[in-house]
Design a protein around this motif. Structure first.
Motif, PDB file in Angstrom:
ATOM      1  N   TYR A   1       0.762  -1.191  -0.068  1.00 24.66           N
ATOM      2  CA  TYR A   1      -0.178   0.018  -0.080  1.00 24.66           C
ATOM      3  C   TYR A   1       0.629   1.350  -0.102  1.00 24.66           C
ATOM      4  O   TYR A   1       0.663   2.327  -0.523  1.00 24.66           O
ATOM      5  CB  TYR A   1      -0.832   0.161   1.085  1.00 24.66           C
TER       6      TYR A   1
ATOM      7  N   TYR B   1       0.696   4.087  -2.686  1.00 23.59           N
ATOM      8  CA  TYR B   1       0.358   5.283  -2.484  1.00 23.59           C
ATOM      9  C   TYR B   1       1.495   6.370  -3.332  1.00 23.59           C
ATOM     10  O   TYR B   1       1.186   7.338  -3.671  1.00 23.59           O
ATOM     11  CB  TYR B   1       0.309   5.508  -1.023  1.00 23.59           C
TER      12      TYR B   1
ATOM     13  N   VAL C   1      -5.483   6.833  -4.435  1.00 25.79           N
ATOM     14  CA  VAL C   1      -4.821   7.582  -3.347  1.00 25.79           C
ATOM     15  C   VAL C   1      -6.064   7.996  -2.201  1.00 25.79           C
ATOM     16  O   VAL C   1      -5.874   7.741  -1.081  1.00 25.79           O
ATOM     17  CB  VAL C   1      -4.345   8.942  -3.644  1.00 25.79           C
TER      18      VAL C   1
ATOM     19  N   ILE D   1      -6.706   4.834  -0.401  1.00 21.50           N
ATOM     20  CA  ILE D   1      -5.781   4.189   0.605  1.00 21.50           C
ATOM     21  C   ILE D   1      -5.768   5.243   1.777  1.00 21.50           C
ATOM     22  O   ILE D   1      -5.609   4.745   2.868  1.00 21.50           O
ATOM     23  CB  ILE D   1      -4.427   4.341  -0.001  1.00 21.50           C
TER      24      ILE D   1
END
Length: 347
Positions: A87, A91, A109, A112
């Motif tokens: 992750y 990102y 984005v 996340i």
């Protein structure tokens, strides 16, 4: 946040189901001869109550993440990292592109950040990215930002804009948006006109296999609203579809219909099985109903100890049924002791 639904306050009282802790004193439906005619009254309009957005969505896996949700392609590097659970890498890869105006990256984005995957959870910042991607027409972002506008915690509440975004996402094929937009239409107009507008959205979401929508359509056919003729057989099939996906309210309703012989043949054994599955899943109303099935020997051999055990489980969760309280009082000391022991081992 992919599994989010409309917040509770956005729903009509008419479409709310009973909470698990509510007292259930209505007796179980009894088997009746199949005369080929259905004289029972339609059940009250009960559409599923969507889950709140307060609980975090489950972590994604390679099996349940669809790149189309983000407007990305399967070969996308950021999406690929996200799919593998990397992750922070996802990102960092997506952020640069998001800042350059890529709507797929903006959505990723936001996803996340909204769930705190590899980075600190920041719903307010996620809302900004969802808003940017929503402006560029990404259905997932339109849906998620609409939820935030309805909720009003991280952005200024704006029901009008939320309505427009939810409709846009629904028209683009987002099934959660289709279900929730249907709920909004019924909220605006609880009469038959509202139901008629909502039906097509419920139907489209149900066709994708969304259990919430399958259950909603079962109630529409059960009551003959929204321009649909009452059709118990079709309603029962929809209940079965939702029940197979562990939708506990559908499991309870399907069991009751099987006991009554509504919409199809009586099937007491299957009715017991569906009730047991819902009870083992933690539905308190189902726990109480299962206790009654054991007590009355419907679909299973009578077992007073198990009947008492399941009612004890339900009562510990806050459900009070005077009929079952009287039943407990009538047990012997030995039966009560056995029931308590079994209750302590039940789910």
């Amino acid at each position: 946040m992919a599994s989010a639904r409309l917040p509770l306050q956005a729903l009509l009282a008419a479409v709310m189901i009973q909470t698990a802790a509510a007292a259930e004193t209505v007796p179980l439906p009894q088997p009746k001869p199949d005369t080929g005619m259905h004289t029972d009254k339609p059940i009250e309009n009960q559409l599923p109550q969507p889950a709140t957005t307060a609980e975090p969505a489950p972590l994604p896996s390679a099996d349940n993440i669809n790149p189309d949700r983000f407007g990305a392609k399967p070969a996308d590097a950021a999406y690929g990292a996200f799919q593998r659970g990397l992750y922070k890498t996802a990102y960092n890869l997506a952020l640069v592109r998001a800042q350059n105006g890529d709507p797929a990256a903006q959505t990723l984005v936001a996803e996340i950040l909204s769930r705190g995957l590899g980075v600190p959870l920041n719903a307010a910042e996620a809302a900004k990215w969802y808003a940017l991607a929503a402006e560029q027409g990404v259905p997932e972002s339109q849906f998620q930002y609409a939820l935030m506008l309805l909720d009003g915690r991280y952005v200024k509440k704006d029901e009008k804009e939320a309505y427009a975004l939810m409709q846009a996402a629904a028209e683009a094929g987002n099934r959660l948006a289709q279900f929730n937009f249907a709920q909004m239409l019924v909220q605006q107009d609880p009469g038959d006109a509202g139901w008629s507008k909502a039906v097509s959205y419920y139907e489209r979401a149900a066709a994708t296999g969304l259990a919430d929508a399958q259950y909603a359509m079962s109630q529409i056919y059960a009551n003959g609203v929204g321009g649909k003729t009452r059709d118990d057989a079709h309603a029962r099939r929809l209940l079965a579809q939702a029940a197979r996906q562990n939708y506990d309210t559908a499991q309870i309703d399907l069991a009751a219909w099987m006991i009554e012989g509504r919409g199809g043949a009586r099937d007491l054994k299957s009715a017991f099985g569906w009730t047991k599955q819902a009870a083992e899943g933690g539905n308190v109303a189902a726990e109480n109903r299962l206790a009654k099935l054991y007590m009355e020997g419907i679909g299973v051999d009578p077992d007073l100890v198990l009947a008492a055990a399941w009612y004890i489980v339900a009562r510990r969760a806050g459900l009070i049924d005077p009929q079952m309280d009287d039943f407990l009082q009538g047990l012997s000391d030995d039966q009560t002791k056995q029931a308590l022991q079994k209750a302590n081992r039940l789910p």
